[in-house]
Scaffold this active site. Structure first.
Site, PDB file in Angstrom:
ATOM      1  CG  ASP A  91      31.858  14.655 -43.720  1.00 32.12           C
ATOM      2  OD1 ASP A  91      32.543  13.925 -42.972  1.00 32.12           O
ATOM      3  OD2 ASP A  91      30.669  14.887 -43.515  1.00 32.12           O
ATOM      4  CG  ASP A 149      30.296  10.888 -38.470  1.00 31.09           C
ATOM      5  OD1 ASP A 149      30.334  10.790 -37.247  1.00 31.09           O
ATOM      6  OD2 ASP A 149      29.286  11.218 -39.093  1.00 31.09           O
TER       7      ASP A 149
END
Ligand code: GLY
Length: 374
Positions: A91, A149
């Site tokens: 991330d 994601d």
């Protein structure tokens, strides 16, 4: 630019709330909100970039120095995460695009540019060449996992290639995006959350439900990430298969929305009565649809823009929080399988909502900085 009144009104309402919230939250890292107040998390959590990201969105519009100072302080605190190294995972793009790249883009800060390039190297190092995927998370049993994601982490790598004139970063991003178009997006346009590979051979071994209801269900935020992430990769590469993937994902998302255009947290729940909505999925998809509108022509462009605006108007009319709540939007759903932040405001819902409203007022997003292909 001719602009409808509701866009400016919704933006101003968001700015007013953020300024009020900033008086308590300051340079911290809000995530979900409970009983009217954001809960603060550590700077190593994947959501760390969204609060400074909102502050930069507003700074971009009105050069508010107080908000800029808070955003800069958040970014500096995140240096401890880079230093610690171990908390870094896939991330990194979410976290440093909305802090360091935004700062560099808006102020020319060279230290921010160096931070983002360092992070791009770390993210590139997570690439599994056999399976063409960027590895998700860090625990040993997840060494062969990739997640949808992660598409939003790729713009950092495209940007790094553009800045350095070195294509290695974009090669990794493009390979991951091409893999995701094939392995994550199903024939009907819905998306898997987690796809598993043999990390030695790169062979696909299965899929997992992750934050969705089940392996073959359709987690709403995963669908939103697949739309937005795919169109961003198209903007940075010009690859037609990635535009097709984004449109395919968009057509599934739009066809399965309930009447008020805000999805339940999974499109394939056995029953929808009493299920929570996910306003964050709606806001992410709306912002991605505006990018689709920007890269398509004629009726398709008009259609995507109308759909994005319909979602945003519904969020503004039906899901805006009043002043007893710090957040802008109500009714996000964080992680049902882990029982976290269900039917709560979420900082990333607020971020993408404000980003989409900023786009409608002519401001490009931080994800598209350096995109030259579309
Ligand atoms: N980890 C990203 C998400 O919850 O959507």
């Amino acid at each position: 630019m001719i602009q409808e009144q509701w866009i400016g009104d919704a933006w101003e309402q968001g700015v007013r709330k953020v300024k009020n919230t900033s008086l308590r939250v300051g340079a911290a890292f809000p995530h979900g909100s409970n009983e009217g107040q954001f809960q603060l998390t550590s700077p190593h959590y994947w959501t760390a970039g969204f609060w400074p990201g909102i502050l930069w969105l507003i700074y971009q519009d009105r050069q508010d120095v107080q908000l800029r100072l808070l955003a800069e302080s958040c970014e500096k605190q995140m240096d401890a995460v880079i230093e610690a190294y171990e908390p870094l995972d896939h991330d990194m793009g979410f976290m440093w695009t909305l802090t360091s790249i935004a700062n560099w883009h808006l102020t020319g800060n060279e230290q921010s540019k160096r931070r983002a390039l360092k992070i791009a190297s770390h993210l590139t190092g997570r690439f599994n060449i056999k399976g063409s995927f960027i590895r998700a998370w860090n625990s040993p049993e997840r060494v062969g996992w990739a997640i949808i994601d992660c598409m939003m982490n790729l713009p950092l790598l495209y940007w790094a290639s553009q800045q350095t004139n070195d294509p290695r970063f974009k090669h990794v991003a493009e390979a991951h995006a091409g893999m995701a178009a094939k392995q994550f997006i199903r024939e009907d346009g819905s998306a898997y959350h987690i796809v598993c590979f043999d990390p030695e051979t790169g062979e696909r071994t299965g899929a997992l439900g992750g934050q969705g209801y089940a392996e073959e269900s359709a987690w709403a935020r995963g669908s939103a990430w697949s739309i937005y992430g795919s169109v961003l990769s198209y903007r940075h590469t010009g690859r037609a298969d990635l535009l097709a993937a984004a449109e395919h994902a968009a057509s599934f998302f739009l066809a399965h929305l309930p009447e008020d255009k805000v999805p339940y947290w999974d499109f394939r729940l056995p029953a929808f009565e009493g299920a929570s909505r996910d306003t964050s999925a709606a806001a992410i998809a709306a912002s991605g649809l505006l990018d689709l509108a920007a890269v398509c022509a004629g009726d398709r462009a008009l259609f995507y823009k109308e759909q994005a605006c319909a979602i945003l108007q519904s969020l503004s009319q039906h899901y805006s929080a009043d002043d007893s709540e710090e957040a802008i939007l109500l009714s996000g759903t964080g992680n049902v399988p882990m029982n976290q932040n269900i039917n709560k405001p979420l900082i990333y819902g607020d971020y993408y909502y404000m980003e989409a409203l900023a786009k409608l007022q002519g401001h490009p997003s931080f994800w598209e900085i350096g995109a030259t292909k579309a």
